[in-house]
Design an enzyme around this catalytic site. Structure first.
Site, PDB file in Angstrom:
ATOM      1  N   GLU A 287     -14.413   9.103   6.669  1.00  0.00           N
ATOM      2  CA  GLU A 287     -13.550   9.078   5.474  1.00  0.00           C
ATOM      3  C   GLU A 287     -12.482  10.169   5.533  1.00  0.00           C
ATOM      4  O   GLU A 287     -11.414  10.026   4.950  1.00  0.00           O
ATOM      5  CB  GLU A 287     -14.380   9.275   4.190  1.00  0.00           C
ATOM      6  CG  GLU A 287     -14.948   7.994   3.615  1.00  0.00           C
ATOM      7  CD  GLU A 287     -15.504   8.150   2.196  1.00  0.00           C
ATOM      8  OE1 GLU A 287     -15.579   9.282   1.670  1.00  0.00           O
ATOM      9  OE2 GLU A 287     -15.873   7.122   1.607  1.00  0.00           O
ATOM     10  N   LYS A 422     -12.872  -2.927  -2.976  1.00  0.00           N
ATOM     11  CA  LYS A 422     -13.266  -2.910  -4.395  1.00  0.00           C
ATOM     12  C   LYS A 422     -12.330  -3.797  -5.208  1.00  0.00           C
ATOM     13  O   LYS A 422     -12.770  -4.583  -6.054  1.00  0.00           O
ATOM     14  CB  LYS A 422     -13.208  -1.483  -4.950  1.00  0.00           C
ATOM     15  CG  LYS A 422     -14.218  -0.532  -4.364  1.00  0.00           C
ATOM     16  CD  LYS A 422     -14.128   0.837  -5.042  1.00  0.00           C
ATOM     17  CE  LYS A 422     -14.926   1.881  -4.292  1.00  0.00           C
ATOM     18  NZ  LYS A 422     -14.695   3.233  -4.764  1.00  0.00           N
TER      19      LYS A 422
HETATM   20  O1  LIG Z   1     -19.990   9.470  -6.407  1.00  0.00           O
HETATM   21  P1  LIG Z   1     -19.234   8.187  -6.544  1.00  0.00           P
HETATM   22  O2  LIG Z   1     -18.027   8.346  -7.403  1.00  0.00           O
HETATM   23  O3  LIG Z   1     -20.141   7.101  -7.074  1.00  0.00           O
HETATM   24  O4  LIG Z   1     -18.700   7.748  -5.140  1.00  0.00           O
HETATM   25  C1  LIG Z   1     -19.563   7.479  -4.083  1.00  0.00           C
HETATM   26  C2  LIG Z   1     -18.825   7.328  -2.789  1.00  0.00           C
HETATM   27  O5  LIG Z   1     -17.827   6.328  -2.912  1.00  0.00           O
HETATM   28  C3  LIG Z   1     -16.614   6.786  -2.355  1.00  0.00           C
HETATM   29  O6  LIG Z   1     -15.776   7.216  -3.369  1.00  0.00           O
HETATM   30  C4  LIG Z   1     -15.903   5.675  -1.634  1.00  0.00           C
HETATM   31  O7  LIG Z   1     -15.803   4.557  -2.440  1.00  0.00           O
HETATM   32  C5  LIG Z   1     -17.049   7.930  -1.478  1.00  0.00           C
HETATM   33  O8  LIG Z   1     -16.024   8.782  -1.153  1.00  0.00           O
HETATM   34  C6  LIG Z   1     -18.120   8.543  -2.308  1.00  0.00           C
HETATM   35  O9  LIG Z   1     -18.925   9.419  -1.585  1.00  0.00           O
END
Ligand SMILES: O=P(O)(O)OC[C@H]1O[C@](O)(CO)[C@@H](O)[C@@H]1O
Length: 445
Positions: A287, A422
Site C-alpha cells: 500500500e 469499493k
Molecule cells: O481501519 P479501517 O478504516 O477499517 O481500514 C482498514 C484498511 O482498509 C484500508 O483503508 C484500505 O481500504 C487500509 O489502508 C486499512 O488498513
C-alpha cells in the site's frame, strides 16, 4: 536486537552503489523528521514507540484483563492494518496449536471482518453459539464494509447470548476519536474505546491500541513489545550514521535492486509462526509503494514448505526477484531427531541432531542455491522470537518503508487505489448515494 546482512546482494549490485544512497536517504529521513514530504499528515508512527506512556499501557493491560477474565474467545474484527499487525505478533509468539490445548492461559483469538465470505461468517457464528465471547471492533474509518458487516453480526449475537450489560463489558471499539459509524455505535452503547490517532495510517498502527490491545488480550507483554520498538526507533534514528542504520541500509539496498530490474521482493521465513508477519509486511510495503505505476511487488513464502511449490520458480524462473529472509537464531524448544534401528527412511545420519540444525542447513543451503540461481539475498536475523525482538522488527520495517517510499518518489502514506473496488461494489449493490455509478456500471455488464 535484530541485525541485517546484505552481503549476498553484492554479486548483483555493488556495495559502493548502496553506500552512494547515503545523501538520498538522509534527505528522506529529513523529510520524515521535518514533515516536509508527501503524506506528512500521517507521520504519527515515526516517534510513536518512545512516546507511549506507562499510563496508556496500563489502561490497555487493564482492558485486556477485563476481556481475559470474561471471555473464552475474543474476536478481533478488522481488515488490513486494523488486524494484520495484531495477528502477526500473536501468531509469532503463540504456541502453534494454542487453540487445541485443553488448558488455556488466554482466550482463543479469532479474526473476522477481513473477508465477506458467508461460509466463514456462518461457521464463526455457529462456533460461537456456546462460547462466552467478546469482540474488539477495529476500524480507523469506522465504515469499512467487511468489518462493519462482521461486527453487526457479532454485536447482535453477543447481546443475544450474553445480555446487553455483559456485551457492553466485553465489546471494545478502537476507532477514530470523533467520526465513523464505529465511533457512533461505541458512544451510543457505552463501550470502552481506544483512539487511533489521526496521524497514524492503518498499516502503521500496530503499536497503537489497534495492535496492542489484542496482543495484550492474547497474553503477551506489550510493554516489552513497545520497549523493543523504542530501542529500534533509536537504532534507526536520523542521527545514526548510514552504515550503522539498518532501516537506511535496507531501504537503500531494495531500491538499488529495484533500479536494477529486481521488481519483486520475496519475504522469506523458515518458521511458520512468521506467516502473518509477512502478511503484515505485504500490506505495509504494497500500500505504501505500489502507486504511480511504480513499486516493488511484495510477495512472501514460508520455507521450507514453499520450497516444494514456489522453490522451482524462485530457483529458475524469470530473474526479476530478490529475497529478504527473516531468520530466527535461537528456537524456543529442544527436539532431537531420534535414532531408529531399522533406519528405513535413511535418516540415521541426523540422529541426535536438533531439528533446528536441519532447518538451519535448509536455510543456508537455500540461500546459496538461490544466490547461485541469480536471486540476490538479504538476511534479517532475530535472536529469538520474543515480544522485544518482534517489536523491534515491526518498527524497523516501518521506518525503512517511510524512507524507501521517499526514495521511490511516491507518497508512502496514502492508498487511493484501494477505493476503486469499493466504488464498484457499492454501485453494484445499489448503495444510496451511488445512483449514477450504479447506472453506469449496470450498462457495462
Ligand atoms: O481501519 P479501517 O478504516 O477499517 O481500514 C482498514 C484498511 O482498509 C484500508 O483503508 C484500505 O481500504 C487500509 O489502508 C486499512 O488498513
Amino acid at each position: 536486537m535484530i541485525s541485517l546482512n546484505i552481503e549476498k546482494t553484492f554479486g548483483f549490485i555493488s556495495k559502493e552503489k548502496v553506500s552512494a544512497y547515503e545523501a538520498e536517504v538522509k534527505a528522506a529521513q529529513e523529510m520524515l523528521e521535518k514533515g516536509t514530504g508527501k503524506g506528512n499528515d500521517f507521520l504519527g508512527w515515526l516517534h510513536l514507540p518512545s512516546s507511549i506512556s506507562d499510563e496508556h499501557l496500563a489502561d490497555l493491560n487493564a482492558t485486556a484483563k477485563v476481556l481475559r477474565d470474561n471471555c473464552e474467545v475474543v474476536i478481533v474484527a478488522g481488515i488490513g492494518g486494523s488486524y494484520l499487525g495484531a495477528r502477526a505478533v500473536i501468531e509469532a509468539l503463540s504456541n502453534s496449536f494454542t487453540w487445541l490445548q485443553e488448558k488455556k492461559t488466554a482466550p482463543v483469538m479469532i479474526y473476522a471482518g477481513h473477508n465477506i465470505s458467508e461460509d466463514y461468517l456462518y461457521e464463526l457464528t455457529e462456533y460461537l453459539k456456546d462460547k462466552k465471547f467478546g469482540v474488539i471492533n477495529i476500524s480507523k474509518s469506522g465504515t469499512t464494509t467487511e468489518t462493519a458487516l462482521a461486527f453487526r453480526l457479532l454485536k447482535k449475537q453477543c447481546e443475544d447470548q450474553r445480555g446487553k450489560e455483559t456485551a457492553k463489558k466485553v465489546i471494545v471499539a478502537i476507532t477514530d476519536a470523533r467520526k465513523g459509524a464505529a465511533r457512533v455505535t461505541a458512544d451510543k452503547e457505552g463501550y470502552k474505546t481506544f483512539i487511533i490517532p489521526d496521524n497514524v495510517g492503518g498499516r502503521f498502527s500496530v503499536l497503537t491500541p489497534v495492535g496492542l490491545l489484542p496482543i495484550a488480550v492474547a497474553g503477551f507483554d506489550i510493554n516489552k513489545l513497545v520497549a523493543g520498538a523504542a530501542d529500534m526507533e533509536k537504532a534507526c534514528g536520523s542521527d545514526v550514521p548510514f552504515a550503522e542504520n539498518p532501516a537506511a541500509i535496507y531501504a537503500a539496498t531494495r531500491n538499488e535492486l529495484y533500479r536494477n530490474g529486481k521488481k519483486i521482493e520475496i519475504l522469506v521465513n523458515f518458521c511458520p509462526k512468521l506467516h502473518y508477519v509477512s502478511e503484515w509486511w505485504k500490506q505495509l510495503y504494497g500500500e505504501s509503494e505500489g502507486k504511480d505505476n511504480k513499486g516493488i511487488f511484495p510477495a512472501a513464502v514460508d520455507f521450507s514448505t514453499d520450497l516444494h511449490s514456489m522453490g522451482q520458480w524462485i530457483q529458475e524462473g524469470e530473474r526479476s526477484i530478490f529475497e529478504t529472509v527473516i531468520s530466527v537464531d535461537k528456537v524456543n524448544h529442544k527436539l532431537e531427531v531420534p535414532s531408529d534401528e531399522a533406519n528405513l527412511d535413511g535418516l540415521n545420519f541426523l540422529a541426535g541432531k536438533r531439528v533446528d540444525e536441519v532447518n538451519k542447513m535448509a536455510e543456508l543451503g537455500t540461500q546459496l542455491a538461490h544466490v547461485d540461481g541469480g536471486v540476490p539475498n538479504m538476511r534479517i536475523v532475530l535472536p529469538e522470537l520474543s515480544e522485544y525482538n518482534i517489536g523491534g522488527l515491526l518498527y524497523f520495517f516501518e521506518k525503512a518503508c517511510g524512507i524507501s517510499g521517499y526514495l521511490l518518489g511516491v507518497n508512502p502514506f496514502n492508498q487511493p487505489g484501494v477505493e476503486a473496488y469499493k466504488k464498484n461494489m457499492f454501485a453494484l449493490l445499489n448503495k444510496p448515494g451511488y445512483e449514477e455509478e450504479s447506472k453506469a456500471i449496470q450498462a457495462r455488464l
